[in-house]
Design a protein around this motif. Structure first.
Motif, PDB file in Angstrom:
ATOM      1  N   ALA A   1       0.852  -1.199   0.000  1.00 29.44           N
ATOM      2  CA  ALA A   1       0.000   0.000   0.000  1.00 29.44           C
ATOM      3  C   ALA A   1       0.885   1.244   0.000  1.00 29.44           C
ATOM      4  O   ALA A   1       2.110   1.164   0.009  1.00 29.44           O
ATOM      5  CB  ALA A   1      -0.921  -0.027   1.216  1.00 29.44           C
ATOM      6  N   ARG A   2       0.248   2.421   0.016  1.00 27.54           N
ATOM      7  CA  ARG A   2       1.020   3.663  -0.108  1.00 27.54           C
ATOM      8  C   ARG A   2       2.140   3.797   0.927  1.00 27.54           C
ATOM      9  O   ARG A   2       3.134   4.471   0.685  1.00 27.54           O
ATOM     10  CB  ARG A   2       0.088   4.844   0.072  1.00 27.54           C
TER      11      ARG A   2
ATOM     12  N   PHE B   1      -5.579  -5.429   5.374  1.00 23.47           N
ATOM     13  CA  PHE B   1      -6.166  -4.308   4.637  1.00 23.47           C
ATOM     14  C   PHE B   1      -7.660  -4.524   4.390  1.00 23.47           C
ATOM     15  O   PHE B   1      -8.040  -5.602   3.932  1.00 23.47           O
ATOM     16  CB  PHE B   1      -5.444  -4.128   3.305  1.00 23.47           C
ATOM     17  N   PRO B   2      -8.492  -3.504   4.618  1.00 21.61           N
ATOM     18  CA  PRO B   2      -8.182  -2.228   5.242  1.00 21.61           C
ATOM     19  C   PRO B   2      -8.223  -2.356   6.766  1.00 21.61           C
ATOM     20  O   PRO B   2      -9.152  -2.971   7.307  1.00 21.61           O
ATOM     21  CB  PRO B   2      -9.290  -1.301   4.738  1.00 21.61           C
TER      22      PRO B   2
ATOM     23  N   ARG C   1      -9.019  -0.308   8.996  1.00 20.46           N
ATOM     24  CA  ARG C   1     -10.261   0.277   9.541  1.00 20.46           C
ATOM     25  C   ARG C   1     -11.312  -0.809   9.800  1.00 20.46           C
ATOM     26  O   ARG C   1     -12.093  -0.732  10.743  1.00 20.46           O
ATOM     27  CB  ARG C   1     -10.768   1.271   8.487  1.00 20.46           C
TER      28      ARG C   1
ATOM     29  N   GLY D   1      -7.728   5.919  10.236  1.00 20.93           N
ATOM     30  CA  GLY D   1      -7.871   4.514   9.834  1.00 20.93           C
ATOM     31  C   GLY D   1      -7.021   4.152   8.630  1.00 20.93           C
ATOM     32  O   GLY D   1      -7.036   3.010   8.174  1.00 20.93           O
ATOM     33  N   THR D   2      -6.309   5.115   8.077  1.00 18.58           N
ATOM     34  CA  THR D   2      -5.511   4.858   6.877  1.00 18.58           C
ATOM     35  C   THR D   2      -4.071   4.499   7.249  1.00 18.58           C
ATOM     36  O   THR D   2      -3.622   4.746   8.361  1.00 18.58           O
ATOM     37  CB  THR D   2      -5.487   6.116   5.981  1.00 18.58           C
ATOM     38  N   ILE D   3      -3.398   3.907   6.276  1.00 18.01           N
ATOM     39  CA  ILE D   3      -1.964   3.720   6.429  1.00 18.01           C
ATOM     40  C   ILE D   3      -1.279   4.533   5.317  1.00 18.01           C
ATOM     41  O   ILE D   3      -1.879   4.704   4.244  1.00 18.01           O
ATOM     42  CB  ILE D   3      -1.563   2.215   6.384  1.00 18.01           C
ATOM     43  N   PRO D   4      -0.112   5.048   5.522  1.00 19.27           N
ATOM     44  CA  PRO D   4       0.750   4.804   6.676  1.00 19.27           C
ATOM     45  C   PRO D   4       0.328   5.565   7.943  1.00 19.27           C
ATOM     46  O   PRO D   4      -0.366   6.566   7.875  1.00 19.27           O
ATOM     47  CB  PRO D   4       2.101   5.364   6.195  1.00 19.27           C
TER      48      PRO D   4
ATOM     49  N   THR E   1       0.877  10.884   8.560  1.00 18.17           N
ATOM     50  CA  THR E   1      -0.014   9.933   7.877  1.00 18.17           C
ATOM     51  C   THR E   1      -0.002  10.097   6.351  1.00 18.17           C
ATOM     52  O   THR E   1      -0.800   9.467   5.669  1.00 18.17           O
ATOM     53  CB  THR E   1      -1.475  10.105   8.367  1.00 18.17           C
ATOM     54  N   GLU E   2       0.845  10.950   5.818  1.00 17.32           N
ATOM     55  CA  GLU E   2       0.905  11.171   4.362  1.00 17.32           C
ATOM     56  C   GLU E   2       2.192  10.559   3.818  1.00 17.32           C
ATOM     57  O   GLU E   2       3.306  10.990   4.170  1.00 17.32           O
ATOM     58  CB  GLU E   2       0.851  12.673   4.041  1.00 17.32           C
ATOM     59  N   SER E   3       2.039   9.596   2.909  1.00 14.28           N
ATOM     60  CA  SER E   3       3.192   8.800   2.472  1.00 14.28           C
ATOM     61  C   SER E   3       4.291   9.617   1.792  1.00 14.28           C
ATOM     62  O   SER E   3       5.481   9.426   2.076  1.00 14.28           O
ATOM     63  CB  SER E   3       2.716   7.685   1.544  1.00 14.28           C
TER      64      SER E   3
ATOM     65  N   GLU F   1       1.503  11.479  -5.571  1.00 13.24           N
ATOM     66  CA  GLU F   1       0.335  11.117  -4.751  1.00 13.24           C
ATOM     67  C   GLU F   1      -0.940  11.820  -5.243  1.00 13.24           C
ATOM     68  O   GLU F   1      -1.923  11.179  -5.579  1.00 13.24           O
ATOM     69  CB  GLU F   1       0.617  11.460  -3.275  1.00 13.24           C
TER      70      GLU F   1
HETATM   71  N1  LIG Z   1      -2.760  10.609   0.956  1.00 12.46           N
HETATM   72  C1  LIG Z   1      -2.509   9.530   1.867  1.00 12.46           C
HETATM   73  C2  LIG Z   1      -3.566   8.460   1.614  1.00 12.46           C
HETATM   74  C3  LIG Z   1      -3.543   7.371   2.653  1.00 12.46           C
HETATM   75  C4  LIG Z   1      -4.520   6.257   2.263  1.00 12.46           C
HETATM   76  O1  LIG Z   1      -5.679   6.551   1.848  1.00 12.46           O
HETATM   77  N2  LIG Z   1      -4.087   5.000   2.387  1.00 12.46           N
HETATM   78  C5  LIG Z   1      -4.902   3.893   1.945  1.00 12.46           C
HETATM   79  C6  LIG Z   1      -4.022   2.700   1.547  1.00 12.46           C
HETATM   80  S1  LIG Z   1      -3.092   2.911   0.111  1.00 12.46           S
HETATM   81  C7  LIG Z   1      -5.767   3.380   3.076  1.00 12.46           C
HETATM   82  O2  LIG Z   1      -5.324   3.338   4.193  1.00 12.46           O
HETATM   83  N3  LIG Z   1      -6.991   2.946   2.749  1.00 12.46           N
HETATM   84  C8  LIG Z   1      -7.828   2.259   3.664  1.00 12.46           C
HETATM   85  C9  LIG Z   1      -9.002   3.066   4.104  1.00 12.46           C
HETATM   86  O3  LIG Z   1      -9.205   4.172   3.618  1.00 12.46           O
HETATM   87  O4  LIG Z   1      -9.704   2.554   4.965  1.00 12.46           O
HETATM   88  C10 LIG Z   1      -1.080   9.005   1.668  1.00 12.46           C
HETATM   89  O5  LIG Z   1      -0.443   9.317   0.652  1.00 12.46           O
HETATM   90  O6  LIG Z   1      -0.559   8.310   2.548  1.00 12.46           O
END
Ligand SMILES: N[C@@H](CCC(=O)N[C@@H](CS)C(=O)NCC(=O)O)C(=O)O
Length: 214
Positions: free
Chosen positions: A10-11, A33-34, A36, A49-52, A62-64, A100
């Protein structure tokens, strides 16, 4: 020690790859994944809830692509980074964000509407439209690489390459790589030869095995 919460390819891979390029020590926490949905307690670590999710002392990010930039500026010295007084600084930031904001954003709609949503909620038209959008935007990289090769800024590999090339990795995972132009294809080949890129792939595999994440 630096701690990175990550899901396979993932990102957050951008942050993992930057850590490997710089040879830094880190702890890699793998999640399903995910997260969340499949690891609800993760919301206590990152309410988005997102990664990283990235921790370096009191720093939480939290922004890759921003994490790659942070690591380059904070620990890179002359690696991965372009200093503010360098004539290439504007182009560096532009590619760093382009990876991104311009490339990965449309890809996420393809991913969502072809794979993540349950069958009955999938929308082929959305996936097709955003695939075209992604490929249209990728043409800017294709044209630029003709002049700057081997990397997006020329001879210097930077965090901007990590940002852009992750979008190519995701494109390959989404079976869009057969539509890369020749410059993009050659660039993607060069990226995959980098030791740090390979180490990052191995590192996530090893951590996933050790932490029983499929
Ligand atoms: N702009 C953020 C986006 C982070 C993001 O949306 N990550 C995705 C994975 S690639 C995620 O965690 N998705 C799961 C979700 O939204 O529940 C970044 O570049 O890190």
């Amino acid at each position: 020690m630096i701690k990175l919460y990550h899901c396979m390819s993932a990102r957050s891979f951008r942050a993992l790859w930057a850590l490997e390029e710089l040879g830094l020590d880190y702890e890699l926490m793998m999640l399903p994944f995910p997260p969340r949905m499949f690891k609800k307690e993760y919301l206590g670590i990152n309410p988005l809830g997102t990664i990283p999710a990235f921790f370096d002392g009191d720093t939480f990010m939290t922004e890759s692509s921003a994490i790659a930039q942070y690591l380059a500026e904070r620990y890179g010295q002359d690696k991965l980074n372009i200093p503010v007084d360098d004539a290439r600084y504007g182009a560096y930031l532009n590619w760093l964000h382009f990876g991104e904001a311009t490339l990965t954003f449309p890809q996420t709609l393809v991913l969502r509407y072809t794979r993540l949503e349950p069958e009955e909620r999938r929308v082929p038209q959305v996936a097709e439209d955003y695939k075209k959008w992604f490929l249209g935007r990728l043409r800017a990289a294709e044209a630029s690489l003709e002049k700057t090769s081997p990397w997006v800024l020329g001879d210097t590999f930077t965090a901007a390459d990590i940002s852009v090339a992750y979008a190519l990795m995701l494109a390959e995972n989404l079976n869009m790589d057969n539509e890369f132009g020749p410059n993009t294809r050659a660039y993607w080949e060069r990226i995959q030869q980098r030791d740090a890129f390979r180490r990052a792939l191995e590192s996530q595999e090893e951590a996933a095995r050790a932490q029983s994440i499929s």
